[in-house]
Design a protein around this motif. Structure first.
Motif, mmCIF file in Angstrom:
data_model
loop_
_atom_site.group_PDB
_atom_site.id
_atom_site.type_symbol
_atom_site.label_atom_id
_atom_site.label_comp_id
_atom_site.label_asym_id
_atom_site.label_seq_id
_atom_site.Cartn_x
_atom_site.Cartn_y
_atom_site.Cartn_z
ATOM 1 N N GLY A 275 18.432 84.412 0.605
ATOM 2 C CA GLY A 275 18.631 85.590 0.116
ATOM 3 C C GLY A 275 19.893 86.281 0.782
ATOM 4 N N PHE A 276 20.422 86.111 1.614
ATOM 5 C CA PHE A 276 21.223 86.922 2.427
ATOM 6 C C PHE A 276 22.720 86.060 2.337
ATOM 7 N N ASP A 277 22.640 85.041 1.964
ATOM 8 C CA ASP A 277 24.050 84.203 1.684
ATOM 9 C C ASP A 277 24.859 84.676 0.664
ATOM 10 N N VAL A 278 26.183 84.454 1.052
ATOM 11 C CA VAL A 278 26.943 84.593 -0.175
ATOM 12 C C VAL A 278 27.711 83.543 -0.754
ATOM 13 N N LEU A 279 28.134 83.730 -1.935
ATOM 14 C CA LEU A 279 28.929 82.676 -2.581
ATOM 15 C C LEU A 279 29.930 82.152 -1.726
ATOM 16 N N GLN A 280 30.084 80.819 -1.551
ATOM 17 C CA GLN A 280 31.117 80.036 -0.743
ATOM 18 C C GLN A 280 31.315 78.741 -1.106
ATOM 19 N N CYS A 281 32.354 78.135 -0.945
ATOM 20 C CA CYS A 281 32.696 76.848 -1.508
ATOM 21 C C CYS A 281 32.892 75.808 -0.169
ATOM 22 N N ARG A 282 32.161 74.890 0.120
ATOM 23 C CA ARG A 282 32.353 74.119 1.291
ATOM 24 C C ARG A 282 32.001 72.628 0.966
ATOM 25 N N THR A 283 32.773 71.588 1.616
ATOM 26 C CA THR A 283 32.575 70.160 1.575
ATOM 27 C C THR A 283 32.114 69.590 2.792
ATOM 28 N N GLN A 284 31.414 68.610 2.967
ATOM 29 C CA GLN A 284 31.177 67.967 4.328
ATOM 30 C C GLN A 284 31.699 66.482 4.229
ATOM 31 N N ASP A 285 32.237 66.332 5.341
ATOM 32 C CA ASP A 285 33.009 65.040 5.744
ATOM 33 C C ASP A 285 31.980 63.954 6.383
ATOM 34 N N SER A 286 32.536 62.941 6.472
ATOM 35 C CA SER A 286 31.738 61.860 6.831
ATOM 36 C C SER A 286 31.294 62.010 8.250
ATOM 37 N N THR A 287 31.552 62.941 8.851
ATOM 38 C CA THR A 287 31.178 62.957 10.381
ATOM 39 C C THR A 287 30.089 64.006 10.364
ATOM 40 N N GLY A 288 29.765 64.723 9.063
ATOM 41 C CA GLY A 288 28.956 65.871 8.833
ATOM 42 C C GLY A 288 29.427 67.273 8.879
ATOM 43 N N ALA A 289 30.829 67.210 9.390
ATOM 44 C CA ALA A 289 31.475 68.356 9.689
ATOM 45 C C ALA A 289 31.579 69.176 8.420
ATOM 46 N N TRP A 290 31.555 70.619 8.286
ATOM 47 C CA TRP A 290 31.903 71.213 6.911
ATOM 48 C C TRP A 290 33.034 71.834 7.219
ATOM 49 N N SER A 291 33.709 71.930 5.968
ATOM 50 C CA SER A 291 34.972 72.553 5.576
ATOM 51 C C SER A 291 34.966 74.245 5.780
ATOM 52 N N ALA A 292 36.213 74.876 6.033
ATOM 53 C CA ALA A 292 36.094 76.304 5.702
ATOM 54 C C ALA A 292 35.633 76.570 4.199
ATOM 55 N N ASP A 293 35.373 77.811 4.021
ATOM 56 C CA ASP A 293 35.125 78.322 2.743
ATOM 57 C C ASP A 293 36.418 78.279 1.787
ATOM 58 N N THR A 294 36.483 77.354 0.938
ATOM 59 C CA THR A 294 37.745 77.329 -0.032
ATOM 60 C C THR A 294 37.811 78.387 -1.113
ATOM 61 N N CYS A 295 36.751 79.039 -1.272
ATOM 62 C CA CYS A 295 36.515 79.986 -2.370
ATOM 63 C C CYS A 295 36.590 81.664 -1.936
ATOM 64 N N PRO A 296 37.109 81.890 -0.857
ATOM 65 C CA PRO A 296 36.889 83.384 -0.467
ATOM 66 C C PRO A 296 37.109 84.463 -1.207
ATOM 67 N N ASN A 297 37.898 84.290 -2.216
ATOM 68 C CA ASN A 297 38.355 85.435 -3.117
ATOM 69 C C ASN A 297 37.321 85.340 -4.390
ATOM 70 N N ALA A 298 36.398 84.685 -4.435
ATOM 71 C CA ALA A 298 35.463 84.535 -5.663
ATOM 72 C C ALA A 298 34.477 85.428 -6.013
ATOM 73 N N GLY A 299 34.391 86.329 -4.979
ATOM 74 C CA GLY A 299 33.260 87.533 -4.987
ATOM 75 C C GLY A 299 32.356 87.516 -3.755
ATOM 76 N N GLY A 300 32.439 86.277 -3.080
ATOM 77 C CA GLY A 300 31.265 86.224 -1.843
ATOM 78 C C GLY A 300 31.725 87.510 -1.041
ATOM 79 N N LEU A 301 32.696 87.934 -0.676
ATOM 80 C CA LEU A 301 33.307 89.009 0.203
ATOM 81 C C LEU A 301 33.468 90.456 -0.292
ATOM 82 N N ASP A 302 32.809 90.700 -1.608
ATOM 83 C CA ASP A 302 33.349 91.953 -2.384
ATOM 84 C C ASP A 302 32.427 92.906 -1.629
ATOM 85 N N GLN A 303 32.731 93.329 -0.706
ATOM 86 C CA GLN A 303 31.871 94.653 -0.077
ATOM 87 C C GLN A 303 33.052 95.710 -0.467
ATOM 88 N N ASP A 304 32.314 96.844 -1.051
ATOM 89 C CA ASP A 304 33.152 97.811 -1.511
ATOM 90 C C ASP A 304 33.123 99.279 -0.948
#
Length: 616
Positions: A579-608
């Motif tokens: 319930g506290f998470d925001v919209l974000q887009c991430r992928t996980q590689d074969s080592t289990g590492a997660w990418s950075a958020d690739t959709c930071p402008n899609a509204g997950g950071l829209d504090q006003d």
């Protein structure tokens, strides 16, 4: 006293909240008149440059308004000679995408806050305009600016103050004052009024305040007064610094310390009465170094800011300061530092006011032992005086724990002073006091309620009317003194995180009898969930440190930080706390590492920044 050193954490196993809700609302006061429904000040529309300059390729302002990034810590100021002109400001993260740092937003309305044109203070990195290149901030290589505050004179000049710094060495934490004229339609200049050294753990200027002498009978009318906190590095003694300008912001005096006798102070605010008497109030923290208690201190100048009286006490209080204990303190400290350096959140080091090592809690390295997710907040004062009044009264608001509401904390989360080694929580309330010829009145609650926390207050006086604003959780369906606003500790997920609730609102009040009685209004058209994890790589919340109200006569404009337009989501990296998470887009590689958020402008950071006009 809230010393964090040597305190033993005391917890109770039970998490049931049913008996902790304090009952129905006590007060059903008639509302102040809300002029119009609350609306965003920071709008999702292109920003413009100061003085109509063209946006050139690579200019960070080109992304602003389109990238839906965070804004917080608002200010507001109503033009003293033309109330249809309202300006506002904030910490604006829209520049992070291109310039790599935050900057100070500057927003202007010509219709009493109905619509807004958004801009930035000149001088940010990538600003190639003549105004930007002339800014001493850009010339000094400073890449971040924030903590904005604003004040008008009586001739349509606006003075805009904040801090500026680098997130890596050389830090150069400075304080600046910018000047606008033509009712803030034209930017004139920026002047650095306080400088600091390059070290990251050295002197740092922060927590700004500004006011102009508009007193109808003042011999110093037009003087500009500015104050701020000077943090003296690790183990140093903080102080309140002061400067003044007698030439409409062209030059300023050398900074002088006005907070003598205290070891740990911050959050200054300035009031000027109709005869030109200057009052500066600030919070004194309890301290095991200075044997001092939590109080509101103030100093007085009767010669236009040339000299000040020794500090005196306006009120003592029990703080309402959020604190907790990190699950992994070293990881939390490292994550906070990394976020700060990446312009992805403020520094959040615990101070002596914290009982525990965390002032905020989130997920991953920011997770706390309580399982709560919450933003930082600390008690702070705001002071004002009426520049048109025949009296010389001064008015104060501050947030504090309401005596008699304290309970032993059932978790490591705490807000009130401990009792011995027992952590405690309590209800937060907004208090009001007035100083007249007979001294300070006994502080009392502006809007007493049986349920809900109140914090981030501000107050303004003009033309015989007082206006106040604050955040309020009286409408939180899971409210308890045991829980931070926006948390339901009685409902836990499999990872132990509390459930999220949308129950934070913004309230205002007005008084036409000097604070004897108040008419209360709910300003926010919908409740918000304030703990979205938009910072620290989407793992911790930050809601700014204050709200703001400015008024001319019966008309007031109120601003606050709001998350209602944030797009919720699910962080795939961590279990629980959805319930506290925001919209974000991430992928996980074969080592289990997660990418950075690739959709930071899609509204997950829209504090006003939202705002609403009221009349009292």
């Amino acid at each position: 006293m809230r010393h964090r050193r040597g305190i033993q954490l005391f917890t109770v196993a039970a998490f049931s909240a049913g008996a902790l809700v304090l009952g129905p609302t006590l007060l059903t006061a008639q509302a102040s008149t809300v002029v119009r429904t609350d609306t965003p000040v920071t709008v999702d529309a292109p920003y413009v440059k100061a003085n109509g300059r063209a946006i050139t390729p690579g200019d960070a302002i080109a992304a602003c308004g389109a990238n839906r990034r965070q804004q917080n810590e608002p200010s507001a100021a109503v033009d003293a000679r033309m109330a249809s002109i309202v300006v506002a400001g904030s910490n604006d993260y829209c520049t992070v995408e291109i310039a790599g740092g935050t900057w100070t937003g500057f927003y202007r309305s010509t219709d009493s806050g109905a619509t807004w044109t958004d801009s930035l203070l000149p001088g940010y990195p990538t600003d190639t305009s003549p105004e930007g290149q002339a800014s001493p901030l850009q010339r000094a290589g400073i890449t971040n600016a924030g903590d904005p505050v604003q004040a008008w004179d009586l001739q349509g000049r606006l003075f805009y103050m904040g801090n500026a710094f680098n997130r890596v060495a050389p830090q150069n934490g400075s304080v600046w004052v910018a000047s606008y004229d033509q009712d803030a339609a034209r930017y004139l200049r920026t002047v650095i009024v306080g400088k600091a050294g390059p070290a990251l753990n050295g002197r740092f200027n922060d927590k700004t305040a500004i006011e102009v002498d508009r007193g109808v009978s003042s011999p110093h009318q037009g003087n500009v007064y500015a104050a701020w906190s000077l943090f003296q590095g690790i183990g140093g003694n903080n102080s309140i610094q002061f400067v003044r300008s007698t030439d409409h912001g062209a030059t300023f005096s050398h900074p002088m310390k006005i907070s003598t006798g205290s070891k740990n102070v911050q959050n200054a605010d300035i009031a000027v009465t109709s005869n030109g008497t200057v009052y500066i109030a600030y919070r004194q923290f309890d301290s095991n170094r200075g044997h001092q208690e939590s109080s509101i201190q103030y100093v007085v100048s009767r010669d236009g800011g040339a000299t000040f009286s020794p500090p005196a006490t306006a009120a003592t209080f029990e703080p309402f300061d959020a604190a907790d204990s990190a699950g992994d303190p070293a990881a939390a400290e490292a994550a906070h530092e990394k976020a700060y350096q990446a312009a992805d959140g403020p520094e959040s080091e615990p101070g002596e006011e914290s009982v525990g090592d965390s002032r905020d809690c989130g997920s991953g390295p920011f997770a706390c032992q309580s399982g709560f997710v919450f933003f930082r907040h600390d008690s702070q004062p705001r002071i004002t005086a009426d520049p048109k009044a025949s009296n010389q009264n001064v008015y104060l608001v501050y947030d504090a724990t309401i005596p008699g509401t304290e309970q032993a904390s059932q978790t490591t989360y705490n807000t009130a002073d401990p009792s011995g080694t027992t952590l405690r929580v309590g209800q937060g309330g907004v208090y009001f006091a007035m100083m007249g010829a007979g001294g300070w009145t006994t502080p009392r609650l502006v809007s007493p309620t049986a349920r809900g926390h109140q914090f981030f207050p501000d107050i303004n006086a003009d033309g015989g009317v007082l206006h106040a604003v604050w955040h309020d959780s009286r409408n939180d369906p899971a409210y308890s003194v045991q829980y931070p606003p926006g948390n339901n500790g009685a409902v836990r997920d499999s990872a132990g995180f509390a459930a999220a609730t949308a129950g934070l609102d913004t309230y205002a009040a007005s008084s036409t009898d000097g604070g004897g009685t108040w008419a209360v209004a709910r300003l926010s058209g919908s409740s918000q969930m304030p703990n979205y994890e938009m910072f620290g790589d989407r793992r911790v919340p930050f809601h700014g440190d204050y709200n703001y109200v400015s008024s001319v006569g019966s008309f007031a404009y109120n601003t606050w930080t709001d998350t209602r337009q944030v797009a919720p989501g699910d962080d795939p990296r961590y279990a629980g706390g959805v319930g506290f998470d925001v919209l974000q887009c991430r992928t996980q590689d074969s080592t289990g590492a997660w990418s950075a958020d690739t959709c930071p402008n899609a509204g997950g950071l829209d504090q006003d920044i939202f705002g609403a006009a009221t009349t009292g």
